[in-house]
Design a protein around this motif. Structure first.
Motif, PDB file in Angstrom:
ATOM      1  N   CYS A  33       8.323   5.493   4.115  1.00  0.00           N
ATOM      2  CA  CYS A  33       7.040   4.978   3.649  1.00  0.00           C
ATOM      3  C   CYS A  33       6.670   3.801   4.561  1.00  0.00           C
ATOM      4  O   CYS A  33       7.550   3.010   4.923  1.00  0.00           O
ATOM      5  CB  CYS A  33       7.225   4.513   2.204  1.00  0.00           C
ATOM      6  SG  CYS A  33       5.834   3.590   1.575  1.00  0.00           S
ATOM      7  N   ASN A  35       5.429   1.192   3.892  1.00  0.00           N
ATOM      8  CA  ASN A  35       5.699  -0.054   3.170  1.00  0.00           C
ATOM      9  C   ASN A  35       7.200  -0.376   3.171  1.00  0.00           C
ATOM     10  O   ASN A  35       7.630  -1.360   2.582  1.00  0.00           O
ATOM     11  CB  ASN A  35       5.197   0.105   1.723  1.00  0.00           C
ATOM     12  CG  ASN A  35       4.506  -1.136   1.214  1.00  0.00           C
ATOM     13  OD1 ASN A  35       4.382  -2.108   1.952  1.00  0.00           O
ATOM     14  ND2 ASN A  35       4.093  -1.114  -0.033  1.00  0.00           N
ATOM     15  N   ARG A  36       7.982   0.500   3.793  1.00  0.00           N
ATOM     16  CA  ARG A  36       9.427   0.305   3.835  1.00  0.00           C
ATOM     17  C   ARG A  36       9.987   0.319   5.255  1.00  0.00           C
ATOM     18  O   ARG A  36      11.016  -0.291   5.510  1.00  0.00           O
ATOM     19  CB  ARG A  36      10.138   1.416   3.041  1.00  0.00           C
ATOM     20  CG  ARG A  36       9.995   1.283   1.559  1.00  0.00           C
ATOM     21  CD  ARG A  36      11.014   2.148   0.834  1.00  0.00           C
ATOM     22  NE  ARG A  36      11.143   1.703  -0.534  1.00  0.00           N
ATOM     23  CZ  ARG A  36      11.969   0.750  -0.940  1.00  0.00           C
ATOM     24  NH1 ARG A  36      12.747   0.146  -0.066  1.00  0.00           N
ATOM     25  NH2 ARG A  36      12.019   0.402  -2.202  1.00  0.00           N
ATOM     26  N   GLY A  44       9.057  -2.546   0.462  1.00  0.00           N
ATOM     27  CA  GLY A  44       8.368  -1.598  -0.410  1.00  0.00           C
ATOM     28  C   GLY A  44       7.571  -2.292  -1.498  1.00  0.00           C
ATOM     29  O   GLY A  44       7.531  -3.521  -1.584  1.00  0.00           O
ATOM     30  N   CYS A  45       6.944  -1.506  -2.339  1.00  0.00           N
ATOM     31  CA  CYS A  45       6.253  -2.064  -3.501  1.00  0.00           C
ATOM     32  C   CYS A  45       7.295  -2.744  -4.379  1.00  0.00           C
ATOM     33  O   CYS A  45       8.463  -2.332  -4.410  1.00  0.00           O
ATOM     34  CB  CYS A  45       5.540  -0.972  -4.291  1.00  0.00           C
ATOM     35  SG  CYS A  45       4.238  -0.136  -3.366  1.00  0.00           S
ATOM     36  N   PHE A  47       8.071  -2.770  -7.362  1.00  0.00           N
ATOM     37  CA  PHE A  47       8.740  -2.011  -8.440  1.00  0.00           C
ATOM     38  C   PHE A  47       9.469  -0.784  -7.909  1.00  0.00           C
ATOM     39  O   PHE A  47      10.029  -0.011  -8.677  1.00  0.00           O
ATOM     40  CB  PHE A  47       7.714  -1.560  -9.498  1.00  0.00           C
ATOM     41  CG  PHE A  47       6.537  -0.834  -8.887  1.00  0.00           C
ATOM     42  CD1 PHE A  47       6.630   0.478  -8.472  1.00  0.00           C
ATOM     43  CD2 PHE A  47       5.338  -1.504  -8.707  1.00  0.00           C
ATOM     44  CE1 PHE A  47       5.564   1.122  -7.886  1.00  0.00           C
ATOM     45  CE2 PHE A  47       4.244  -0.864  -8.125  1.00  0.00           C
ATOM     46  CZ  PHE A  47       4.367   0.451  -7.715  1.00  0.00           C
ATOM     47  N   CYS A  48       9.442  -0.583  -6.583  1.00  0.00           N
ATOM     48  CA  CYS A  48       9.990   0.653  -6.012  1.00  0.00           C
ATOM     49  C   CYS A  48      11.477   0.472  -5.709  1.00  0.00           C
ATOM     50  O   CYS A  48      11.857  -0.442  -4.982  1.00  0.00           O
ATOM     51  CB  CYS A  48       9.222   0.996  -4.736  1.00  0.00           C
ATOM     52  SG  CYS A  48       9.728   2.529  -3.957  1.00  0.00           S
ATOM     53  N   SER A  53      10.132   6.499  -5.200  1.00  0.00           N
ATOM     54  CA  SER A  53       9.381   6.578  -6.444  1.00  0.00           C
ATOM     55  C   SER A  53       9.617   7.870  -7.206  1.00  0.00           C
ATOM     56  O   SER A  53       9.024   8.097  -8.251  1.00  0.00           O
ATOM     57  CB  SER A  53       7.894   6.427  -6.124  1.00  0.00           C
ATOM     58  OG  SER A  53       7.573   7.204  -4.981  1.00  0.00           O
ATOM     59  N   PHE A  91       8.800   8.903  -1.910  1.00  0.00           N
ATOM     60  CA  PHE A  91       8.226   8.198  -0.757  1.00  0.00           C
ATOM     61  C   PHE A  91       6.834   8.754  -0.407  1.00  0.00           C
ATOM     62  O   PHE A  91       6.115   9.166  -1.305  1.00  0.00           O
ATOM     63  CB  PHE A  91       9.195   8.204   0.431  1.00  0.00           C
ATOM     64  CG  PHE A  91      10.478   7.464   0.123  1.00  0.00           C
ATOM     65  CD1 PHE A  91      10.446   6.097  -0.120  1.00  0.00           C
ATOM     66  CD2 PHE A  91      11.691   8.122   0.043  1.00  0.00           C
ATOM     67  CE1 PHE A  91      11.613   5.397  -0.423  1.00  0.00           C
ATOM     68  CE2 PHE A  91      12.871   7.430  -0.262  1.00  0.00           C
ATOM     69  CZ  PHE A  91      12.820   6.072  -0.497  1.00  0.00           C
ATOM     70  N   THR A  92       6.483   8.801   0.891  1.00  0.00           N
ATOM     71  CA  THR A  92       5.092   9.095   1.282  1.00  0.00           C
ATOM     72  C   THR A  92       5.052  10.435   2.015  1.00  0.00           C
ATOM     73  O   THR A  92       5.406  10.522   3.196  1.00  0.00           O
ATOM     74  CB  THR A  92       4.549   7.944   2.161  1.00  0.00           C
ATOM     75  OG1 THR A  92       4.633   6.739   1.407  1.00  0.00           O
ATOM     76  CG2 THR A  92       3.109   8.186   2.564  1.00  0.00           C
ATOM     77  N   ARG A 122       0.158   7.980   0.030  1.00  0.00           N
ATOM     78  CA  ARG A 122      -0.636   6.751  -0.027  1.00  0.00           C
ATOM     79  C   ARG A 122      -2.005   7.027   0.602  1.00  0.00           C
ATOM     80  O   ARG A 122      -2.095   7.821   1.530  1.00  0.00           O
ATOM     81  CB  ARG A 122       0.056   5.653   0.804  1.00  0.00           C
ATOM     82  CG  ARG A 122       1.375   5.197   0.305  1.00  0.00           C
ATOM     83  CD  ARG A 122       2.067   4.315   1.367  1.00  0.00           C
ATOM     84  NE  ARG A 122       1.231   3.217   1.819  1.00  0.00           N
ATOM     85  CZ  ARG A 122       1.206   1.996   1.274  1.00  0.00           C
ATOM     86  NH1 ARG A 122       2.020   1.714   0.266  1.00  0.00           N
ATOM     87  NH2 ARG A 122       0.425   1.051   1.746  1.00  0.00           N
TER      88      ARG A 122
HETATM   89  S1  SF4 Z   1       6.105   2.978  -4.500  1.00  0.00           S
HETATM   90 FE1  SF4 Z   1       5.447   4.507  -2.996  1.00  0.00          FE
HETATM   91  S2  SF4 Z   1       4.119   3.349  -1.596  1.00  0.00           S
HETATM   92 FE2  SF4 Z   1       5.314   1.824  -2.710  1.00  0.00          FE
HETATM   93  S3  SF4 Z   1       7.110   1.454  -1.388  1.00  0.00           S
HETATM   94 FE3  SF4 Z   1       7.693   3.031  -2.882  1.00  0.00          FE
HETATM   95  S4  SF4 Z   1       7.304   4.958  -1.810  1.00  0.00           S
HETATM   96 FE4  SF4 Z   1       6.169   3.356  -0.698  1.00  0.00          FE
END
Ligand code: SF4
Length: 306
Positions: A33, A35-36, A44-45, A47-48, A53, A91-92, A122
């Motif tokens: 992702c 974000n990672r 990452g997010c 909460f991830c 996810s 993930f994405t 995303r």
């Molecule tokens: S929740 Fe989704 S967008 Fe956010 S870090 Fe995890 S995989 Fe990536």
């Protein structure tokens, strides 16, 4: 209207479309992702968890055909027969070259009994060539694409380190729906600093977008996430069961009847979930929602704008 429910369930929608039970197989396409991987961030997010996810996905080290068979076996005791959707959840799942994605989705569709694709991603990972691949599969098979919006409020989006803005999300929803691709939006209730009116403002915004489906989640504090450390340092109030049920019913009333409800509460990881622990009793939450809608003599769409 929707079997024994007062809201438009995914199960009902898929039975109506395919004439029988359709089961999602959680597959792992080996994605990461942005974000990672350092492109937008490394943590990452908020909460991830380390495993991304997705719930119950197969191992990415297995070839896709083996993952499909493994998932079918895993689910066979509950549903010995059915049709299947290949679900790329973790993930994405559009974060790769268009050619790779095309080959991966094609391989998944080749599995016996697979009647469609569900792809979680995303909104900032949908360039033109990837949209073209998705548009092709939207014509060829049953396809939906999931986007994690979580909230429309920018301060919460920053807090959760989402990494894209509302404009990016809205633009991507437009690009997908223009290509007749079903869009499912994820929302989270219970984010730090948000009120009931904030959650419902997000729901009203999504209700006006013309998306095909929604997934509603309760904020979970999971021990393998950064959110857990924030919570440990400075605990904040978590939603209670009755409050959550009441917010969900308000949200259902605001969503148009045609919007497909994919989820009303998450599957928390029993070993990792710090709170709210009541959410582990999912059946109790779901029956509480049914009861509350009956008490209100209400249903999905009751307060939606035409
Ligand atoms: S929740 Fe989704 S967008 Fe956010 S870090 Fe995890 S995989 Fe990536």
């Amino acid at each position: 209207m929707w079997g024994d429910k007062r809201y438009h369930t995914l199960d009902w929608e898929l039975k109506k479309t395919f004439g029988q039970k359709v089961i999602k197989l959680s597959l792992d396409g080996g994605f990461t992702c942005p974000n990672r991987d350092g492109t937008l961030g490394t943590r990452g997010c908020i909460f991830c968890g380390e495993e991304g996810s997705g719930d119950f996905a197969s191992s990415p080290t297995l070839p896709l055909s083996a993952q499909i068979e493994q998932q079918k076996r895993f689910l066979a005791t509950k549903w010995p027969k059915g049709k299947y959707l290949a679900y790329f959840q973790n993930f994405t799942n559009t974060y790769g070259p268009a050619q790779y994605l095309d080959a991966l989705y094609r391989e998944a569709l080749a599995g016996e009994g697979i009647v469609g694709l569900a792809i979680a991603t995303r909104p900032d990972c949908l360039p033109g060539d990837v949209l073209d691949v998705l548009a092709h599969y939207a014509e060829e098979t049953y396809l939906w694409v999931e986007l994690g919006l979580q909230t429309i409020h920018s301060s919460s989006a920053q807090f959760i380190r989402r990494g894209f803005d509302l404009e990016c999300f809205t633009r991507s929803v437009g690009e997908l729906t223009r290509r007749s691709i079903r869009v499912v939006v994820h929302l989270i209730f219970g984010l730090l600093g948000e009120t009931r009116e904030d959650y419902l403002e997000t729901v009203r915004f999504v209700a006006g977008l013309g998306v095909w489906g929604v997934k509603l989640h309760l904020l979970h504090i999971q021990r393998d996430t950064d959110l857990y450390h924030v919570y440990q340092e400075k605990p904040f109030p978590l939603l209670g069961r009755d409050e959550y049920i009441s917010i969900i019913c308000d949200a259902l009333e605001l969503l148009p009847p045609e919007v497909v409800i994919h989820r009303l509460t998450g599957d928390g990881n029993r070993k990792l979930l710090e709170g709210p622990r009541w959410s582990l009793d999912k059946l109790r939450v779901l029956s509480g929602i049914d009861q509350e809608l009956r008490n209100r003599d209400s249903m999905q769409g009751k307060s939606s704008q035409p």
